[in-house]
Design a protein around this motif. Structure first.
Motif, PDB file in Angstrom:
ATOM      1  N   PRO A 126     -41.998   6.272  26.795  1.00  0.00           N
ATOM      2  CA  PRO A 126     -41.721   7.709  26.892  1.00  0.00           C
ATOM      3  C   PRO A 126     -41.174   8.258  25.580  1.00  0.00           C
ATOM      4  O   PRO A 126     -40.513   7.534  24.818  1.00  0.00           O
ATOM      5  CB  PRO A 126     -40.663   7.778  27.995  1.00  0.00           C
ATOM      6  CG  PRO A 126     -39.978   6.462  27.940  1.00  0.00           C
ATOM      7  CD  PRO A 126     -41.034   5.467  27.563  1.00  0.00           C
ATOM      8  N   GLN A 148     -39.535  11.868  29.085  1.00  0.00           N
ATOM      9  CA  GLN A 148     -40.611  12.053  30.060  1.00  0.00           C
ATOM     10  C   GLN A 148     -40.041  12.385  31.436  1.00  0.00           C
ATOM     11  O   GLN A 148     -39.061  11.788  31.877  1.00  0.00           O
ATOM     12  CB  GLN A 148     -41.441  10.762  30.145  1.00  0.00           C
ATOM     13  CG  GLN A 148     -42.604  10.825  31.122  1.00  0.00           C
ATOM     14  CD  GLN A 148     -43.412   9.545  31.112  1.00  0.00           C
ATOM     15  OE1 GLN A 148     -43.586   8.918  30.075  1.00  0.00           O
ATOM     16  NE2 GLN A 148     -43.903   9.139  32.261  1.00  0.00           N
ATOM     17  N   ASP A 195     -39.314   5.141  31.910  1.00  0.00           N
ATOM     18  CA  ASP A 195     -40.159   6.061  32.676  1.00  0.00           C
ATOM     19  C   ASP A 195     -40.528   5.449  34.035  1.00  0.00           C
ATOM     20  O   ASP A 195     -40.234   4.271  34.303  1.00  0.00           O
ATOM     21  CB  ASP A 195     -41.385   6.478  31.864  1.00  0.00           C
ATOM     22  CG  ASP A 195     -42.366   5.336  31.621  1.00  0.00           C
ATOM     23  OD1 ASP A 195     -42.294   4.313  32.330  1.00  0.00           O
ATOM     24  OD2 ASP A 195     -43.219   5.458  30.727  1.00  0.00           O
TER      25      ASP A 195
END
Length: 300
Positions: A126, A148, A195
């Motif tokens: 991310p 993210q 993430d």
């Protein structure tokens, strides 16, 4: 007797006619539940959300799979008109079939079934950013950052775990508030974002918590020197900007914490003011006097 029988038959016929009319009138107001706007949202490599609407509250059932003969069913008994159900543990890059059902009404796309395809596996780390200043006044640090959506962010301070935050799937901004730093020193911060797919990204930075004014220590300062060149040694408790003034004239400036500053003195008395200013504009000042005697005595 014949008239009576005919009369009764007529009454029965009228009654049946009225009953049929009553049924027809009521049937116009009784309609089957309607399913519409069937679609998918938030498709990833392992899950998808199936969404549809009904014109009246009803339960939610989704049947899905790769083979129309062996579909798996998942449901929610809570009545609603805005139906949303997430199916998980799917295979990446795979086409799936599905149909939906509410009450006793099924929508299978006119027998063709609806379809969606999962995404390729998510292997990208991310993105991770943070707006952390290099220096703060005091010891309480608050900052924001982005990563993210749906990720969890952990913060470590000086190799000690501080906290973990999880942001929503529709959010990208996170915030840490009132993180207590060690005063008058550089504090190392490590951020890690994980993430939903398990990919990780790290960001390391440092912040100086400035509480005190700079502590300035001068090297040996002679009262008299026999030349006009002199090196001023200064050690400061932190990185600062040094200014050396003689009266209203600035002789020199320098930056750092451990400095050797060359000075050019004037013949005779040199009364100097040395000021150290840190990044928060805390200042400390010292005054020194050096007599430069480079000429032979005159006999008159």
């Amino acid at each position: 007797m014949k008239r009576t029988s005919k009369h009764r038959a007529s009454q029965v016929k009228q009654t049946l006619t009225l009953f049929v009319l009553f049924l027809l009138l009521n049937l116009t107001f009784v309609q089957a539940l309607e399913i519409r706007n069937v679609h998918t949202e938030d498709i990833t490599d392992t899950q998808a959300t199936i969404v549809y609407d009904t014109d009246e509250p009803a339960n939610t059932i989704v049947s899905y799979g790769q083979d129309p003969a062996t579909l798996s069913s998942q449901g929610d008994a809570i009545p609603t008109t805005n139906h949303k159900l997430t199916v998980s543990n799917l295979n990446a890059e795979t086409a799936y079939l599905f149909k939906v059902q509410s009450a006793d009404i099924t929508d299978d796309n006119s027998g063709n079934l609806y379809t969606f395809t999962t995404l390729p596996p998510d292997t990208a780390p991310p993105e991770l950013t943070a707006d952390i200043p290099e220096v703060i006044e005091g010891t309480a640090l608050s900052f924001t950052g982005t990563t993210q959506p749906g990720s969890s962010i952990s913060l470590t301070l000086n190799n000690n775990f501080v906290a973990t935050k999880t942001i929503g799937k529709d959010e990208s901004v996170f915030k840490f508030e009132n993180i207590l730093l060690l005063q008058d020193q550089l504090n190392t911060l490590m951020l890690e974002s994980k993430d939903p797919a398990g990919n990780k990204a790290q960001l390391q930075t440092a912040t100086y918590a400035d509480v005190s004014t700079p502590r300035m220590i001068l090297g040996s300062i002679p009262k008299v020197v026999g030349e006009r060149k002199f090196t001023l040694e200064i050690n400061v408790s932190e990185n600062v900007t040094i200014r050396v003034m003689k009266g209203t004239s600035e002789l020199t400036t320098a930056q750092g914490a451990h400095l050797e500053i060359p000075l050019t003195l004037e013949e005779g008395a040199n009364d100097l003011i040395i000021t150290a200013t840190d990044r928060i504009n805390h200042t400390s000042t010292k005054e020194i006097s050096i007599y430069a005697d480079t000429q032979d005595p005159q006999i008159t």
